[in-house]
Design an enzyme around this catalytic site. Structure first.
Site, PDB file in Angstrom:
ATOM      1  N   ARG A  33       7.895 -12.450  71.921  1.00 28.81           N
ATOM      2  CA  ARG A  33       8.464 -12.209  70.481  1.00 28.81           C
ATOM      3  C   ARG A  33       9.714 -12.900  70.263  1.00 28.81           C
ATOM      4  O   ARG A  33      10.386 -12.550  69.714  1.00 28.81           O
ATOM      5  CB  ARG A  33       8.363 -10.857  70.027  1.00 28.81           C
ATOM      6  N   ARG A  37      11.669 -11.437  64.272  1.00 28.35           N
ATOM      7  CA  ARG A  37      12.457 -10.596  63.136  1.00 28.35           C
ATOM      8  C   ARG A  37      14.013 -10.491  63.622  1.00 28.35           C
ATOM      9  O   ARG A  37      14.875 -10.068  62.590  1.00 28.35           O
ATOM     10  CB  ARG A  37      12.068  -9.431  62.720  1.00 28.35           C
ATOM     11  N   ARG A  46      10.736 -15.510  56.041  1.00 26.71           N
ATOM     12  CA  ARG A  46       9.692 -14.424  55.523  1.00 26.71           C
ATOM     13  C   ARG A  46      10.193 -13.918  54.107  1.00 26.71           C
ATOM     14  O   ARG A  46       9.254 -13.592  53.516  1.00 26.71           O
ATOM     15  CB  ARG A  46      10.051 -13.158  56.768  1.00 26.71           C
ATOM     16  N   ASP A  82      -0.510 -14.784  65.879  1.00 27.81           N
ATOM     17  CA  ASP A  82      -0.666 -13.309  65.988  1.00 27.81           C
ATOM     18  C   ASP A  82      -2.171 -13.254  66.507  1.00 27.81           C
ATOM     19  O   ASP A  82      -2.863 -14.052  66.441  1.00 27.81           O
ATOM     20  CB  ASP A  82      -0.534 -12.769  64.546  1.00 27.81           C
ATOM     21  N   TYR A 159      -7.911  -2.737  67.567  1.00 29.68           N
ATOM     22  CA  TYR A 159      -7.550  -2.745  66.240  1.00 29.68           C
ATOM     23  C   TYR A 159      -8.403  -2.906  65.135  1.00 29.68           C
ATOM     24  O   TYR A 159      -8.584  -2.297  63.994  1.00 29.68           O
ATOM     25  CB  TYR A 159      -6.607  -4.295  66.287  1.00 29.68           C
TER      26      TYR A 159
END
Length: 359
Positions: A33, A37, A46, A82, A159
């Site tokens: 990652r 963020r 974003r 992703d 998921y």
């Protein structure tokens, strides 16, 4: 390297050498990652674009992939995407909801729901990832290798059934106990797509691949042996086999099975070049268990990046000593958290470079 796109000459092959067990002057370092963020430039983008819009727009995915490379002296870039683009390619809707994360409005509830999935031509729906990889390979200008990735079948299955993140994966595990044949059918469907997807990533420019079994920790050894390991093994065998059949040089492959302490010996025999360790795994005992023919990756506690820089450097020095200088790729034991100070990320990278130099 693939030549059909006339990619720039690679200037830093440290991570590829480490993955293959070749001599290195120090440990290569990258972070799961690393494009994310915690970077203000990512958050700015974003504000204007949705998460999956970025994934599906090669120019935006490329830009975000390059952000940490511009900022830190990393030894690899990993394409911004992703793992849930795979269920999307099978026809499922996935939404990224603020404060909630990824959500499947219509998860799989019963085995009959498998009929709703569309595996035909599913890899073609991921062309935007291939386009992003090719564009990024060019934009990197050979500075560092470019990594591709996918989610492992069990993690993606969980998921698709849970419909969102879960602390127990109880709905998905219920399938394993009550619907084992349907579970295997779904896992095989995901495996087939993953193989084509990863081969396509290499053809598009990926120089190394990682398979994320992020939900390994929820399985008992018995369940892991039946519903995870066979599919992880099939992926590495078939990807390497198909690349060879197509006359394409093999690329190193990493498996990261978070929490699967019990499976290290088995994972070392699957054919993956690199085994990722989470932050709860001991480097020295892990090395003793897997032997010297695979590379280890990891495994600093992601929360250690909250520590004062001096203490962080001490923790990295201790980690470097534990892993040793051969066949080690430095990383965190999971992805970097969104509220980490980028200066501490820089301190981590610099500490690895300082303390992993071969004497």
């Amino acid at each position: 390297m693939s030549t059909e796109q006339n990619f720039p000459v690679l200037q830093n092959d440290l991570i590829l050498r480490a993955a293959r067990g070749q001599p290195t002057e120090r440990a290569p370092v990258w972070v799961m990652r690393q494009a994310g963020r915690y970077l203000p430039e990512f958050r700015k983008m974003r504000e204007k674009h949705g998460f999956f819009d970025i994934c599906q727009t090669p120019e935006l995915a490329c830009e975000i992939t390059l952000q940490p490379i511009r900022r830190f002296p990393l030894d690899a870039a990993i394409i911004f995407s992703d793992i849930l683009v795979v269920p999307q390619a099978l026809g499922m809707v996935v939404e990224m909801r603020p404060g909630e994360g990824p959500v499947f409005p219509e998860p799989l509830n019963m085995p009959d729901d498998l009929d709703k999935l569309c595996s035909k031509d599913s890899v073609e729906k991921l062309q935007y990832v291939f386009d992003a990889l090719t564009l990024t390979r060019h934009k990197l200008e050979g500075k560092v290798p470019l990594l591709g990735f996918t989610g492992a079948p069990w993690t993606l299955m969980s998921y698709m059934i849970e419909g969102k993140g879960s602390k127990t994966q109880a709905k998905a595990k219920k399938w394993l106990y009550q619907h084992p044949e349907a579970s295997q059918k779904l896992l095989q469907m995901i495996t087939n797509l993953n193989v084509d997807y990863l081969v396509g990533q290499v053809k598009a420019g990926a120089q190394m691949l990682q398979v994320f079994e992020s939900h390994g920790e929820f399985l008992t050894q018995e369940l892991f042996d039946k519903f995870s390991l066979p599919y992880l093994t099939a992926i590495v065998e078939q990807v390497k086999g198909k690349l060879k059949a197509d006359g394409i040089p093999e690329v190193p492959m990493t498996v990261f099975a978070k929490g699967a302490h019990f499976a290290l010996e088995q994972l070392a025999r699957t054919g993956y070049d690199v085994i990722g360790l989470d932050w709860t795994m001991n480097p020295e005992s892990s090395r003793a268990r897997v032997g010297n023919n695979v590379t280890l990756q990891g495994n600093l506690d992601p929360c250690a990046l909250y520590a004062p820089k001096e203490e962080l450097a001490e923790k990295v020095a201790k980690m470097a000593l534990a892993f040793g200088s051969h066949r080690w790729i430095a990383n965190l034991g999971h992805g970097i958290y969104p509220d980490v100070d980028p200066d501490h990320m820089e301190a981590f990278v610099e500490a690895v470079q300082k303390f992993s130099v071969k004497k």
